[in-house]
Design a protein around this motif. Structure first.
Motif, PDB file in Angstrom:
ATOM      1  N   PHE A  38      39.201  62.136 -33.726  1.00  0.00           N
ATOM      2  CA  PHE A  38      40.493  61.488 -33.535  1.00  0.00           C
ATOM      3  C   PHE A  38      40.701  61.104 -32.080  1.00  0.00           C
ATOM      4  CE2 PHE A  38      45.093  61.558 -32.826  1.00  0.00           C
ATOM      5  CZ  PHE A  38      45.487  60.638 -33.786  1.00  0.00           C
ATOM      6  N   GLU A  39      40.191  61.909 -31.165  1.00  0.00           N
ATOM      7  CA  GLU A  39      40.350  61.628 -29.737  1.00  0.00           C
ATOM      8  C   GLU A  39      39.471  60.477 -29.259  1.00  0.00           C
ATOM      9  OE1 GLU A  39      42.589  62.826 -27.642  1.00  0.00           O
ATOM     10  OE2 GLU A  39      43.428  64.068 -29.237  1.00  0.00           O
ATOM     11  N   LEU A  40      38.568  59.993 -30.115  1.00  0.00           N
ATOM     12  CA  LEU A  40      37.734  58.849 -29.733  1.00  0.00           C
ATOM     13  C   LEU A  40      38.559  57.590 -29.519  1.00  0.00           C
ATOM     14  CD1 LEU A  40      34.569  59.139 -31.964  1.00  0.00           C
ATOM     15  CD2 LEU A  40      34.688  59.284 -29.491  1.00  0.00           C
ATOM     16  N   ARG A  41      39.780  57.556 -30.052  1.00  0.00           N
ATOM     17  CA  ARG A  41      40.610  56.371 -29.857  1.00  0.00           C
ATOM     18  C   ARG A  41      40.980  56.194 -28.393  1.00  0.00           C
ATOM     19  NH1 ARG A  41      44.191  60.285 -30.489  1.00  0.00           N
ATOM     20  NH2 ARG A  41      46.351  59.970 -29.937  1.00  0.00           N
ATOM     21  N   HIS A  42      40.854  57.254 -27.562  1.00  0.00           N
ATOM     22  CA  HIS A  42      41.122  57.175 -26.132  1.00  0.00           C
ATOM     23  C   HIS A  42      39.832  57.026 -25.319  1.00  0.00           C
ATOM     24  CE1 HIS A  42      45.277  58.123 -26.640  1.00  0.00           C
ATOM     25  NE2 HIS A  42      45.023  59.308 -27.153  1.00  0.00           N
ATOM     26  N   ALA A  43      38.710  56.804 -26.019  1.00  0.00           N
ATOM     27  CA  ALA A  43      37.424  56.776 -25.326  1.00  0.00           C
ATOM     28  C   ALA A  43      37.359  55.612 -24.349  1.00  0.00           C
ATOM     29  CB  ALA A  43      36.277  56.669 -26.328  1.00  0.00           C
ATOM     30  N   HIS A  48      32.873  47.152 -20.971  1.00  0.00           N
ATOM     31  CA  HIS A  48      33.960  46.830 -21.877  1.00  0.00           C
ATOM     32  C   HIS A  48      33.535  46.059 -23.117  1.00  0.00           C
ATOM     33  CE1 HIS A  48      36.845  48.425 -19.092  1.00  0.00           C
ATOM     34  NE2 HIS A  48      36.294  47.718 -18.116  1.00  0.00           N
ATOM     35  N   THR A  49      32.332  45.574 -23.141  1.00  0.00           N
ATOM     36  CA  THR A  49      31.893  44.827 -24.310  1.00  0.00           C
ATOM     37  C   THR A  49      31.439  45.728 -25.452  1.00  0.00           C
ATOM     38  OG1 THR A  49      29.648  44.669 -23.428  1.00  0.00           O
ATOM     39  CG2 THR A  49      31.180  42.870 -22.907  1.00  0.00           C
ATOM     40  N   HIS A  50      31.428  47.044 -25.256  1.00  0.00           N
ATOM     41  CA  HIS A  50      30.942  47.959 -26.285  1.00  0.00           C
ATOM     42  C   HIS A  50      32.065  48.703 -27.005  1.00  0.00           C
ATOM     43  CE1 HIS A  50      26.799  48.150 -24.167  1.00  0.00           C
ATOM     44  NE2 HIS A  50      26.979  47.046 -24.843  1.00  0.00           N
ATOM     45  N   TYR A  51      33.299  48.192 -26.942  1.00  0.00           N
ATOM     46  CA  TYR A  51      34.388  48.857 -27.642  1.00  0.00           C
ATOM     47  C   TYR A  51      34.269  48.756 -29.155  1.00  0.00           C
ATOM     48  CZ  TYR A  51      36.933  49.977 -23.454  1.00  0.00           C
ATOM     49  OH  TYR A  51      37.293  50.513 -22.267  1.00  0.00           O
ATOM     50  N   TRP A  56      32.604  52.682 -35.280  1.00  0.00           N
ATOM     51  CA  TRP A  56      31.361  53.191 -35.856  1.00  0.00           C
ATOM     52  C   TRP A  56      31.194  54.681 -35.570  1.00  0.00           C
ATOM     53  CZ3 TRP A  56      28.331  50.682 -39.186  1.00  0.00           C
ATOM     54  CH2 TRP A  56      28.482  49.306 -39.285  1.00  0.00           C
ATOM     55  N   LEU A  57      31.520  55.083 -34.351  1.00  0.00           N
ATOM     56  CA  LEU A  57      31.442  56.508 -34.006  1.00  0.00           C
ATOM     57  C   LEU A  57      32.424  57.331 -34.830  1.00  0.00           C
ATOM     58  CD1 LEU A  57      31.104  56.301 -30.122  1.00  0.00           C
ATOM     59  CD2 LEU A  57      29.359  56.991 -31.765  1.00  0.00           C
ATOM     60  N   MET A  58      33.616  56.786 -35.041  1.00  0.00           N
ATOM     61  CA  MET A  58      34.584  57.493 -35.877  1.00  0.00           C
ATOM     62  C   MET A  58      34.060  57.620 -37.312  1.00  0.00           C
ATOM     63  SD  MET A  58      38.121  55.921 -34.497  1.00  0.00           S
ATOM     64  CE  MET A  58      39.309  57.220 -34.306  1.00  0.00           C
ATOM     65  N   GLY A  59      33.350  56.617 -37.787  1.00  0.00           N
ATOM     66  CA  GLY A  59      32.730  56.695 -39.109  1.00  0.00           C
ATOM     67  C   GLY A  59      31.648  57.757 -39.184  1.00  0.00           C
ATOM     68  N   VAL A  60      30.881  57.887 -38.112  1.00  0.00           N
ATOM     69  CA  VAL A  60      29.848  58.930 -38.058  1.00  0.00           C
ATOM     70  C   VAL A  60      30.503  60.309 -38.091  1.00  0.00           C
ATOM     71  CG1 VAL A  60      28.077  59.944 -36.589  1.00  0.00           C
ATOM     72  CG2 VAL A  60      28.141  57.488 -36.925  1.00  0.00           C
ATOM     73  N   TYR A  61      31.601  60.478 -37.348  1.00  0.00           N
ATOM     74  CA  TYR A  61      32.324  61.744 -37.387  1.00  0.00           C
ATOM     75  C   TYR A  61      32.846  62.030 -38.785  1.00  0.00           C
ATOM     76  CZ  TYR A  61      32.319  63.022 -32.482  1.00  0.00           C
ATOM     77  OH  TYR A  61      31.940  63.437 -31.243  1.00  0.00           O
ATOM     78  N   LEU A  62      33.345  61.011 -39.474  1.00  0.00           N
ATOM     79  CA  LEU A  62      33.848  61.196 -40.830  1.00  0.00           C
ATOM     80  C   LEU A  62      32.731  61.624 -41.774  1.00  0.00           C
ATOM     81  CD1 LEU A  62      36.260  60.996 -42.725  1.00  0.00           C
ATOM     82  CD2 LEU A  62      35.646  58.610 -43.104  1.00  0.00           C
ATOM     83  N   MET A  63      31.539  61.038 -41.608  1.00  0.00           N
ATOM     84  CA  MET A  63      30.409  61.448 -42.441  1.00  0.00           C
ATOM     85  C   MET A  63      30.009  62.896 -42.156  1.00  0.00           C
ATOM     86  SD  MET A  63      27.943  58.140 -42.848  1.00  0.00           S
ATOM     87  CE  MET A  63      27.880  57.665 -41.134  1.00  0.00           C
ATOM     88  N   ASN A 107      38.478  62.133 -20.632  1.00  0.00           N
ATOM     89  CA  ASN A 107      39.005  60.845 -21.061  1.00  0.00           C
ATOM     90  C   ASN A 107      40.114  60.336 -20.162  1.00  0.00           C
ATOM     91  OD1 ASN A 107      37.326  60.563 -23.241  1.00  0.00           O
ATOM     92  ND2 ASN A 107      38.646  61.744 -24.573  1.00  0.00           N
ATOM     93  N   GLY A 108      40.544  61.099 -19.235  1.00  0.00           N
ATOM     94  CA  GLY A 108      41.606  60.671 -18.350  1.00  0.00           C
ATOM     95  C   GLY A 108      42.982  60.710 -18.970  1.00  0.00           C
ATOM     96  N   VAL A 109      43.146  61.376 -20.124  1.00  0.00           N
ATOM     97  CA  VAL A 109      44.437  61.472 -20.797  1.00  0.00           C
ATOM     98  C   VAL A 109      45.086  62.780 -20.374  1.00  0.00           C
ATOM     99  CG1 VAL A 109      45.590  61.599 -23.023  1.00  0.00           C
ATOM    100  CG2 VAL A 109      43.601  60.139 -22.745  1.00  0.00           C
TER     101      VAL A 109
END
Length: 110
Positions: A38-43, A48-51, A56-63, A107-109
């Motif tokens: 869930f914290e990947l949304r602040h990654a 900047h072209t790899h956002y 995809w990473l969130m999908g890997v975490y879900l799997m 993440n700087g949050v």
């Protein structure tokens, strides 16, 4: 070298038991993956072209979470108990920013 024990494996050994403690231990790895995913949304990615990789990473975490939910609980009743515990614990970890406090500044949050 022989005196070192893998602590996580030792703790997860208790997950196959019965009772509240084993359900809590079973929910911990799922909770950690839910909170981290869930914290990947602040990654922040330096280029900047790899956002586009974040979903995809969130999908890997879900799997990984689904695999853990299939492997860890030993029966359907434990699955029914572990899933709500993992969800509640992950909401608590996200609300209180537990991962940010443990691994602060990644993440700087604030």
């Amino acid at each position: 070298m022989w005196g070192q024990q893998p602590v996580c494996a030792y703790i997860m050994w208790y997950a196959r038991g019965n009772g509240l403690f084993s359900h809590m231990v079973s929910a911990l790895p799922i909770t950690a993956l839910l909170s981290e995913g869930f914290e990947l949304r602040h990654a922040y990615l330096p280029i900047h072209t790899h956002y586009y990789l974040i979903p995809w990473l969130m999908g890997v975490y879900l799997m990984m979470i689904l695999v853990l939910l299939l492997i860890i609980p030993k029966n359907k009743m434990q699955f029914v108990v572990v899933l709500p515990i993992a969800l509640i614990l992950s909401f608590i970890m996200i609300y209180f920013n537990v991962l940010g406090r443990i691994f602060g500044g990644i993440n700087g949050v604030f």
